[in-house]
Design a protein around this motif. Structure first.
Motif, PDB file in Angstrom:
ATOM      1  N   ALA A   1      17.006  -9.114 -33.480  1.00 61.70           N
ATOM      2  CA  ALA A   1      18.362  -9.659 -33.334  1.00 61.70           C
ATOM      3  C   ALA A   1      18.626 -10.754 -34.357  1.00 61.70           C
ATOM      4  CB  ALA A   1      18.548 -10.201 -31.919  1.00 61.70           C
ATOM      5  N   ARG A   2      17.577 -11.324 -34.883  1.00 62.84           N
ATOM      6  CA  ARG A   2      17.773 -12.340 -35.929  1.00 62.84           C
ATOM      7  C   ARG A   2      17.286 -11.836 -37.284  1.00 62.84           C
ATOM      8  NH1 ARG A   2      17.486 -18.212 -33.201  1.00 62.84           N
ATOM      9  NH2 ARG A   2      17.925 -17.536 -31.066  1.00 62.84           N
ATOM     10  N   GLY A   3      17.193 -10.529 -37.371  1.00 60.61           N
ATOM     11  CA  GLY A   3      16.825  -9.940 -38.649  1.00 60.61           C
ATOM     12  C   GLY A   3      15.359 -10.089 -39.013  1.00 60.61           C
ATOM     13  N   LEU A   4      14.541 -10.377 -38.020  1.00 58.02           N
ATOM     14  CA  LEU A   4      13.114 -10.531 -38.311  1.00 58.02           C
ATOM     15  C   LEU A   4      12.349  -9.354 -37.728  1.00 58.02           C
ATOM     16  CD1 LEU A   4      12.858 -14.280 -37.252  1.00 58.02           C
ATOM     17  CD2 LEU A   4      13.048 -13.386 -39.578  1.00 58.02           C
ATOM     18  N   ARG A   5      11.145  -9.173 -38.211  1.00 56.80           N
ATOM     19  CA  ARG A   5      10.329  -8.153 -37.584  1.00 56.80           C
ATOM     20  C   ARG A   5       8.918  -8.665 -37.306  1.00 56.80           C
ATOM     21  NH1 ARG A   5       7.296  -5.630 -40.911  1.00 56.80           N
ATOM     22  NH2 ARG A   5       7.065  -3.775 -39.661  1.00 56.80           N
ATOM     23  N   LEU A   6       8.254  -7.912 -36.475  1.00 53.37           N
ATOM     24  CA  LEU A   6       6.913  -8.319 -36.059  1.00 53.37           C
ATOM     25  C   LEU A   6       5.903  -7.401 -36.738  1.00 53.37           C
ATOM     26  CD1 LEU A   6       5.245 -10.082 -34.023  1.00 53.37           C
ATOM     27  CD2 LEU A   6       5.507  -8.195 -32.405  1.00 53.37           C
ATOM     28  N   PRO A   7       5.164  -7.912 -37.710  1.00 54.36           N
ATOM     29  CA  PRO A   7       4.201  -7.052 -38.402  1.00 54.36           C
ATOM     30  C   PRO A   7       3.089  -6.622 -37.444  1.00 54.36           C
ATOM     31  CG  PRO A   7       4.378  -9.245 -39.446  1.00 54.36           C
ATOM     32  CD  PRO A   7       5.111  -9.301 -38.167  1.00 54.36           C
ATOM     33  N   ALA A   8       2.617  -5.415 -37.621  1.00 54.06           N
ATOM     34  CA  ALA A   8       1.575  -4.886 -36.738  1.00 54.06           C
ATOM     35  C   ALA A   8       0.336  -5.772 -36.757  1.00 54.06           C
ATOM     36  CB  ALA A   8       1.212  -3.461 -37.148  1.00 54.06           C
ATOM     37  N   ARG A   9       0.074  -6.411 -37.859  1.00 58.26           N
ATOM     38  CA  ARG A   9      -1.138  -7.239 -37.958  1.00 58.26           C
ATOM     39  C   ARG A   9      -1.041  -8.463 -37.071  1.00 58.26           C
ATOM     40  NH1 ARG A   9      -0.472  -9.653 -42.472  1.00 58.26           N
ATOM     41  NH2 ARG A   9      -2.657 -10.153 -42.936  1.00 58.26           N
ATOM     42  N   ARG A  10       0.162  -8.794 -36.698  1.00 60.89           N
ATOM     43  CA  ARG A  10       0.369  -9.984 -35.878  1.00 60.89           C
ATOM     44  C   ARG A  10       0.334  -9.666 -34.376  1.00 60.89           C
ATOM     45  NH1 ARG A  10       2.962 -13.967 -39.164  1.00 60.89           N
ATOM     46  NH2 ARG A  10       1.222 -14.689 -40.430  1.00 60.89           N
ATOM     47  N   VAL A  11      -0.002  -8.423 -34.075  1.00 60.45           N
ATOM     48  CA  VAL A  11      -0.050  -8.023 -32.667  1.00 60.45           C
ATOM     49  C   VAL A  11      -1.443  -7.524 -32.319  1.00 60.45           C
ATOM     50  CG1 VAL A  11       0.888  -6.506 -30.898  1.00 60.45           C
ATOM     51  CG2 VAL A  11       2.357  -7.290 -32.769  1.00 60.45           C
ATOM     52  N   ILE A  12      -1.948  -8.010 -31.206  1.00 64.38           N
ATOM     53  CA  ILE A  12      -3.225  -7.468 -30.747  1.00 64.38           C
ATOM     54  C   ILE A  12      -3.091  -7.212 -29.255  1.00 64.38           C
ATOM     55  CG2 ILE A  12      -4.247  -9.740 -30.302  1.00 64.38           C
ATOM     56  CD1 ILE A  12      -6.887  -8.541 -31.309  1.00 64.38           C
ATOM     57  N   GLU A  13      -3.691  -6.112 -28.805  1.00 72.15           N
ATOM     58  CA  GLU A  13      -3.628  -5.785 -27.375  1.00 72.15           C
ATOM     59  C   GLU A  13      -4.988  -6.020 -26.738  1.00 72.15           C
ATOM     60  OE1 GLU A  13      -2.062  -2.034 -26.292  1.00 72.15           O
ATOM     61  OE2 GLU A  13      -0.357  -2.172 -27.654  1.00 72.15           O
ATOM     62  N   MET A  14      -4.980  -6.673 -25.604  1.00 70.47           N
ATOM     63  CA  MET A  14      -6.229  -6.965 -24.899  1.00 70.47           C
ATOM     64  C   MET A  14      -5.995  -6.843 -23.402  1.00 70.47           C
ATOM     65  SD  MET A  14      -8.181  -8.023 -27.478  1.00 70.47           S
ATOM     66  CE  MET A  14      -9.560  -8.959 -26.882  1.00 70.47           C
ATOM     67  N   PRO A  15      -6.988  -6.348 -22.679  1.00 66.48           N
ATOM     68  CA  PRO A  15      -6.865  -6.407 -21.212  1.00 66.48           C
ATOM     69  C   PRO A  15      -6.696  -7.858 -20.782  1.00 66.48           C
ATOM     70  CG  PRO A  15      -8.694  -4.995 -21.869  1.00 66.48           C
ATOM     71  CD  PRO A  15      -8.201  -5.671 -23.120  1.00 66.48           C
ATOM     72  N   PHE A  16      -5.929  -8.061 -19.744  1.00 67.58           N
ATOM     73  CA  PHE A  16      -5.624  -9.409 -19.270  1.00 67.58           C
ATOM     74  C   PHE A  16      -6.853 -10.203 -18.845  1.00 67.58           C
ATOM     75  CE2 PHE A  16      -1.500  -7.292 -17.766  1.00 67.58           C
ATOM     76  CZ  PHE A  16      -0.774  -7.750 -18.853  1.00 67.58           C
ATOM     77  N   SER A  17      -7.126 -11.287 -19.525  1.00 68.51           N
ATOM     78  CA  SER A  17      -8.156 -12.222 -19.067  1.00 68.51           C
ATOM     79  C   SER A  17      -8.190 -13.420 -20.002  1.00 68.51           C
ATOM     80  CB  SER A  17      -9.547 -11.581 -19.014  1.00 68.51           C
ATOM     81  OG  SER A  17     -10.126 -11.542 -20.294  1.00 68.51           O
ATOM     82  N   VAL A  18      -8.707 -14.528 -19.517  1.00 66.27           N
ATOM     83  CA  VAL A  18      -8.805 -15.730 -20.340  1.00 66.27           C
ATOM     84  C   VAL A  18      -9.722 -15.467 -21.527  1.00 66.27           C
ATOM     85  CG1 VAL A  18      -9.566 -18.127 -20.391  1.00 66.27           C
ATOM     86  CG2 VAL A  18      -8.361 -17.250 -18.387  1.00 66.27           C
ATOM     87  N   ALA A  19     -10.851 -14.841 -21.232  1.00 68.50           N
ATOM     88  CA  ALA A  19     -11.816 -14.582 -22.305  1.00 68.50           C
ATOM     89  C   ALA A  19     -11.173 -13.755 -23.413  1.00 68.50           C
ATOM     90  CB  ALA A  19     -13.037 -13.864 -21.738  1.00 68.50           C
TER      91      ALA A  19
END
Lengths: 340, 340
Positions: A210-228
């Motif tokens: 919406a503000r003309g920005l995008r989220l590069p794939a390198r800036r995203v990581i998926e992890m199962p939920f936990s503090v560790a």
DNA sequence: TTGTAGGCGTTATCAT
DNA sequence: ATGATAACGCCTACAA
């Protein structure tokens, strides 16, 4: 050990000197029975230690006074809170909870659902919108009313009580954007089989777009939920794509993990790095400087799902969609981007 | 909406061209039936979407394949973990969990127990040793096998799986004594109706007494388990009876609350103050410098309770007492007393 | 207000 | 290997 058989209602009736039917009524429809006979029956019950046989009753009434719930790991604090609230709500109405949990596994969910339907659950509570198609089909065919929790059906076709994860996530992201952040990283929950995690991630992208920005794939990581995993995810992002000024956590434990790792590395929060979570678990408010997050009313969701199901079983109509508020809670982990 | 009735086994039998009895056997004792008739039955099942009627089955077999559990607030992370593990263990054996929770209220517990017995629970899981006498009497009369979890019956008369809270607590206290601490304060859990909290507190006193020390009442405060109460309790102790060099928390959330409050007040941990917890929740290991605590294997307790119950239902004997290890985990919140 | 009797859907015991 | 049939314990018209 011979273990003498439990007394049946017939035994109670005999002891009270009434017929089986009267004994039955004395227990289930007390005011269809004369005061004194009723008390005679109750005495007999106490005397014999009679406990009604649920299966027999269920067979005759076609009701078990039982509600089934199939939840992802109940050890996630938010589901735990919802489970407790749900159980309490049901208990208040004489209902009991049949609980099955799985590890974000749609097949296990289907199997659990089948098990609960076989056990005669009068109603069911599920989580989210990701299911095997057979799961909901089974409930429909069996005529078991159900409520989807946490998420909301975009088509508004099925009964839901939850929040819009996407718009809450958009609000979080806008908050960061408003603080001047442009380089944002995300530690998302595992999006496979978890529509809530997907929607939250999508919300971030929406707000950026919406503000003309995008989220590069390198800036995203998926992890199962936990503090560790929050710690690990943060460390990985730092190595893989440094330069971000804010981290959006897929839930509070992930965000808290990122926060702890940042602290351990001497990164000032919120001075040099802002962090946000999602859920508002107790610790979010207690851990200085306080985690900025979205409050998800998990206990209320559980309680409300119970209420709605009970209402529907009583023949009352309830709105198909019950959207709960999910306010942004701004605390100390977010601040203006450094150098502004 | 007419909602056509669910198919019964008789419908399946008819569709498969076999008798009711054969259809029944094809499903519950597959190898007492010829290969081809069995598959004909299974086809009919799939075709009709047949789901067995649990109540009818339960009435005939006098088994529900259901285990009841009545737990204190399932939103306490340790009970949540145990619930999940228990549910998983049961599911693996075709059993389902009937769950009721209460807020450390013995009357509610009794009511819940009765509800689960009425629902036909084949076995029950309870927590701790504090109960209305009627609760266990009810189970005995009904012939429902049960397991007590977390605590251990000193008389070794009833089946238990848990830890010795008292000796674990003694180990914690000795650890502090060994570090030179003599002025010790305790933020205990609410001991009313909670034998585990009581035993933990008793353990502290025992350990002190063994070295000729005692715990002044002013140095003890009881609070319901939570981080927020840990903060409050610590603040109160500081005001009421300052001068202590170590704080023993009744569980991890209480200890973490004390730790956060100490940090907020600039009290160096472990430099000027040592803190210990109990349970070893995930955060205990993640929050720098790491909380010294006792590891209570909650998930294992849940799983083990399930295993034992299933074994007993299968007619196998199990040892009456199953004591689990509860090792002291020394981390960064404990250190030698200042000035030694 | 109370009693009589049929039915709820399976399993299990007999025969066959 | 399969079929007929009596439980299983309670509820609920229907009758009295």
């Amino acid at each position: 050990m011979p273990a003498k058989p439990s007394p049946r209602l017939a035994d109670v009736a005999r002891a009270a000197g009434v017929s089986l039917a009267t004994a039955s009524r004395a227990l289930s429809e007390p005011d269809m029975v004369r005061e004194d006979t009723r008390s005679r029956v109750q005495e007999a019950v106490a005397m014999l230690g009679y406990v009604p046989h649920g299966a027999a009753r269920a067979l005759a009434t076609r009701r078990t006074r039982t509600i089934g719930a199939v939840f992802p790991p109940v050890d996630n604090p938010i589901f735990a809170g919802a489970t407790h609230a749900l159980a309490q709500e049901l208990a208040g109405a004489g209902y009991t909870l049949l609980l099955a949990s799985h590890d974000y596994d749609a097949d296990a969910e289907l199997a659990a659902t089948r098990a609960l339907v076989e056990r005669g659950a009068d109603g069911m509570v599920l989580v989210g919108l990701d299911h095997r198609p057979e799961t909901l089909a089974l409930l429909e065919r069996a005529g078991v009313p159900y409520e989807i929790t946490w998420a909301l059906d975009p088509g508004a076709m099925i009964h839901c009580v939850g929040i819009s994860h996407r718009s809450a996530s958009i609000r979080v992201t806008q908050h960061l954007l408003d603080l001047g952040h442009r380089e944002i990283a995300v530690i998302a929950g595992d999006t496979r089989g978890n529509d809530r995690a997907r929607e939250r991630l999508a919300g971030v992208k929406d707000a950026l777009a919406a503000r003309g920005l995008r989220l590069p794939a390198r800036r995203v990581i998926e992890m199962p939920f936990s503090v560790a995993n929050g710690r690990k995810g943060f460390a990985t992002l730092l190595k893989r794509a440094p330069g971000f000024t804010a981290v959006i956590g897929g839930n509070d434990p992930l965000a808290i993990g990122a926060f702890l790792e940042a602290q351990a590395r001497g990164i000032d929060v919120p001075g040099r790095l802002s962090i946000t979570g999602f859920d508002d678990i107790e610790l979010a408010g207690e851990l200085p400087p306080g985690l900025t997050t979205v409050r998800v009313p998990s206990a209320e969701i559980g309680r409300e799902a119970g209420k709605r199901l009970l209402a529907r079983l009583a023949g009352k109509a309830v709105p198909v969609i019950r959207e709960m508020a999910a306010p942004l809670i701004v605390r100390g982990t977010t601040g203006p981007v450094a150098g502004k």
